[in-house]
Design an enzyme around this catalytic site. Structure first.
Site, PDB file in Angstrom:
ATOM      1  N   HIS A  65       0.547  -0.985  -0.504  1.00  0.00           N
ATOM      2  CA  HIS A  65       0.110   0.164  -0.058  1.00  0.00           C
ATOM      3  C   HIS A  65       1.044   0.880   0.023  1.00  0.00           C
ATOM      4  O   HIS A  65       1.502   1.440   1.045  1.00  0.00           O
ATOM      5  CB  HIS A  65      -0.759   0.385   1.321  1.00  0.00           C
ATOM      6  CG  HIS A  65      -2.027  -0.915   0.736  1.00  0.00           C
ATOM      7  ND1 HIS A  65      -3.233  -1.208   0.672  1.00  0.00           N
ATOM      8  CD2 HIS A  65      -1.941  -2.249   2.102  1.00  0.00           C
ATOM      9  CE1 HIS A  65      -3.450  -2.019   0.436  1.00  0.00           C
ATOM     10  NE2 HIS A  65      -3.016  -3.280   1.540  1.00  0.00           N
ATOM     11  N   THR A 101      -9.225  -0.813   2.104  1.00  0.00           N
ATOM     12  CA  THR A 101     -10.131  -0.381   2.420  1.00  0.00           C
ATOM     13  C   THR A 101     -10.787   0.984   1.850  1.00  0.00           C
ATOM     14  O   THR A 101     -12.569   1.153   1.533  1.00  0.00           O
ATOM     15  CB  THR A 101     -10.032  -0.569   4.156  1.00  0.00           C
ATOM     16  OG1 THR A 101      -9.181  -1.451   4.997  1.00  0.00           O
ATOM     17  CG2 THR A 101     -11.345  -0.966   4.823  1.00  0.00           C
ATOM     18  N   HIS A 197      -8.614 -10.345  -2.082  1.00  0.00           N
ATOM     19  CA  HIS A 197      -8.050 -10.086  -0.645  1.00  0.00           C
ATOM     20  C   HIS A 197      -9.382 -11.483   0.842  1.00  0.00           C
ATOM     21  O   HIS A 197     -10.216 -11.091   0.601  1.00  0.00           O
ATOM     22  CB  HIS A 197      -8.936  -8.581   0.078  1.00  0.00           C
ATOM     23  CG  HIS A 197      -8.837  -8.808   1.607  1.00  0.00           C
ATOM     24  ND1 HIS A 197      -7.771  -7.789   3.113  1.00  0.00           N
ATOM     25  CD2 HIS A 197     -10.123  -8.980   2.139  1.00  0.00           C
ATOM     26  CE1 HIS A 197      -8.061  -8.021   3.374  1.00  0.00           C
ATOM     27  NE2 HIS A 197      -9.344  -8.404   3.318  1.00  0.00           N
ATOM     28  N   HIS A 226      -3.507 -13.142   2.255  1.00  0.00           N
ATOM     29  CA  HIS A 226      -3.727 -13.202   3.737  1.00  0.00           C
ATOM     30  C   HIS A 226      -4.289 -14.810   4.025  1.00  0.00           C
ATOM     31  O   HIS A 226      -5.095 -15.123   4.703  1.00  0.00           O
ATOM     32  CB  HIS A 226      -4.761 -12.110   4.039  1.00  0.00           C
ATOM     33  CG  HIS A 226      -4.750 -10.914   3.432  1.00  0.00           C
ATOM     34  ND1 HIS A 226      -3.259 -10.654   3.923  1.00  0.00           N
ATOM     35  CD2 HIS A 226      -5.511 -10.330   3.458  1.00  0.00           C
ATOM     36  CE1 HIS A 226      -3.893  -9.006   3.059  1.00  0.00           C
ATOM     37  NE2 HIS A 226      -4.762  -8.585   2.929  1.00  0.00           N
ATOM     38  N   ASP A 287       2.288  -6.962   2.342  1.00  0.00           N
ATOM     39  CA  ASP A 287       0.824  -5.596   2.794  1.00  0.00           C
ATOM     40  C   ASP A 287       1.442  -4.349   3.472  1.00  0.00           C
ATOM     41  O   ASP A 287       1.595  -3.627   4.595  1.00  0.00           O
ATOM     42  CB  ASP A 287       0.144  -6.893   3.583  1.00  0.00           C
ATOM     43  CG  ASP A 287      -1.070  -6.106   3.853  1.00  0.00           C
ATOM     44  OD1 ASP A 287      -1.637  -5.976   3.114  1.00  0.00           O
ATOM     45  OD2 ASP A 287      -2.106  -6.751   4.798  1.00  0.00           O
TER      46      ASP A 287
HETATM   47 ZN    ZN Z   1      -6.144  -7.442   2.386  1.00  0.00          ZN
END
Ligand code: ZN
Length: 391
Positions: A65, A101, A197, A226, A287
């Site tokens: 990210h 998110t 995800h 994940h 991540d």
């Molecule tokens: Zn994720």
């Protein structure tokens, strides 16, 4: 043109090639061999003594990210942007960036701009269009057009399934996304991956299974991450891995998550290999700069930490030293498998004709000593040779 000659390192392509020399020119590996005689005038050669080191491919991180993420605890918990040295000091030379998110205050134009900036500074950065949300947020209005028309987009993600922060897409919706990504990828010579995800809800991969059962979408269009959330989830993916799907496990973790049953990335690899899976079926992602929220059973946020790109290297060291996984297999997990599965054909291998993304690791500690990315030296003697623009 300046040439770089790394002499006498023990080279892993990821496969063990023994002690030899690596010649870099024009951003690529142009020769590997014992007897590279370089003669002639007007050619500057930087010679690097590699005798105390392993030379390995630059790490490929399929989920970072780079513009920050999160914010599950309010605006003050939005995580900061990644910097060049967050990746380079960890041996990571290629990343795939995405939103998570929050696709309202974090945007795709911002993601692309940051990807351009990090690429200018020396890394290779691709992006996924979209975010957790369905309908998918895009730049052009279509997943297909984004992947087809915008170079840096190689797929869509991370689309959230089995997660309370996701949009709970139907099988039809997910199949449509996969078809758009696949066709956009086909027409632009990319893989068009759907990066998933996978949250902690008990349905796990049920939606993915429904899509590949009901619709003519190959399982290899999907790349779930994940998968080390729990041993049950990891094992739930094994039959799909045997059909060719790579399972991505998250290297960043916290003591709280491990206490709740998450497996470390290294342990996940160990477990998968012990279960008879190929060393080509697991990849690690960092991540990096994601928030790592800790929710209690009622879904309340009780803690928040941040993922780090450095975790790629930490997990690699853990795999080799604690779990005694062969160096070559661990390198598949941090570099080769993600590059192959994402269709990044000049990445993930230290080989003639490939991008000169090379990491020198100290033989005992596996510490990162030097890093070249597209032939440019970013790290030397364990310190940044190139710093972030605002460092
Ligand atoms: Zn994720």
């Amino acid at each position: 043109m300046k040439l770089t000659l790394i002499e006498g390192a023990e080279v892993f392509s990821p496969h063990a090639l023994g002690r030899t020399n690596v010649l870099v020119a024009g951003g690529h590996v142009v020769a590997i061999g014992d007897d590279l005689s370089l003669q002639g005038q007007g050619v500057a050669i930087e010679r690097v003594d590699g005798r105390d080191f392993y030379a390995v491919p630059g790490f490929v991180d399929p989920l970072a990210h780079i513009t920050g993420g999160g914010g599950e605890g309010g605006f003050h918990t939005r995580t900061p942007e990644m910097t060049l040295t967050d990746a380079s000091l960890a041996g990571v030379t290629t990343l795939v960036a995405c939103l998570g998110t929050d696709a309202t205050t974090r945007t795709l134009p911002d993601l692309l701009a940051k990807a351009h900036a990090l690429t200018y500074e020396g890394l290779t950065v691709h992006c996924y269009t979209g975010s957790y949300e369905v309908p998918v947020r895009t730049i052009t209005g279509s997943v297909r057009d984004d992947i087809l028309l915008i170079d840096r987009f190689i797929g869509v993600g991370e689309v959230a399934i089995a997660d309370h922060r996701g949009s709970h897409p139907s099988a039809e919706e997910l199949a449509r996304i996969a078809a758009d990504a696949r066709v956009g990828g086909m027409l632009s010579g990319k893989r068009g991956i759907v990066f998933l995800h996978v949250g902690e809800a008990p349905e796990q991969l049920a939606l993915l299974r429904e899509v590949i059962t009901r619709f003519p979408v190959p399982v290899t269009q999907f790349y779930p991450t994940h998968m080390n959330r729990s041993i049950e989830l990891l094992e739930h993916g094994y039959d799909l891995a045997r059909q060719g799907m790579v399972l991505d496990v998250t290297a960043s973790t916290t003591p709280e998550l491990l206490a709740q049953g998450e497996l470390s990335a290294a342990e996940s690899l160990h477990h998968a290999l012990a279960a008879g899976l190929s060393h080509e079926s697991i990849s690690f992602s960092s991540d990096g700069n994601a928030s790592l929220p800790d929710f209690d059973e009622a879904g309340n946020l009780v803690g928040l930490k941040m993922g780090r790109v450095q975790s790629m290297h930490d997990a690699f060291v853990d795999a080799v030293r604690q779990y005694e996984i062969p160096l070559s297999h661990a390198l598949h997990a941090v570099s080769t498998n993600a590059a192959r599965y994402l269709g990044l054909s000049d990445k993930g291998e230290l080989a003639v004709g490939k991008s000169a993304d090379i990491v020198l690791l100290e033989r005992d500690s596996l510490a990162v000593s030097a890093v070249w990315s597209r032939g440019k030296c970013l790290v030397a003697d364990g310190k940044p040779r190139v710093k972030s623009t605002f460092a």
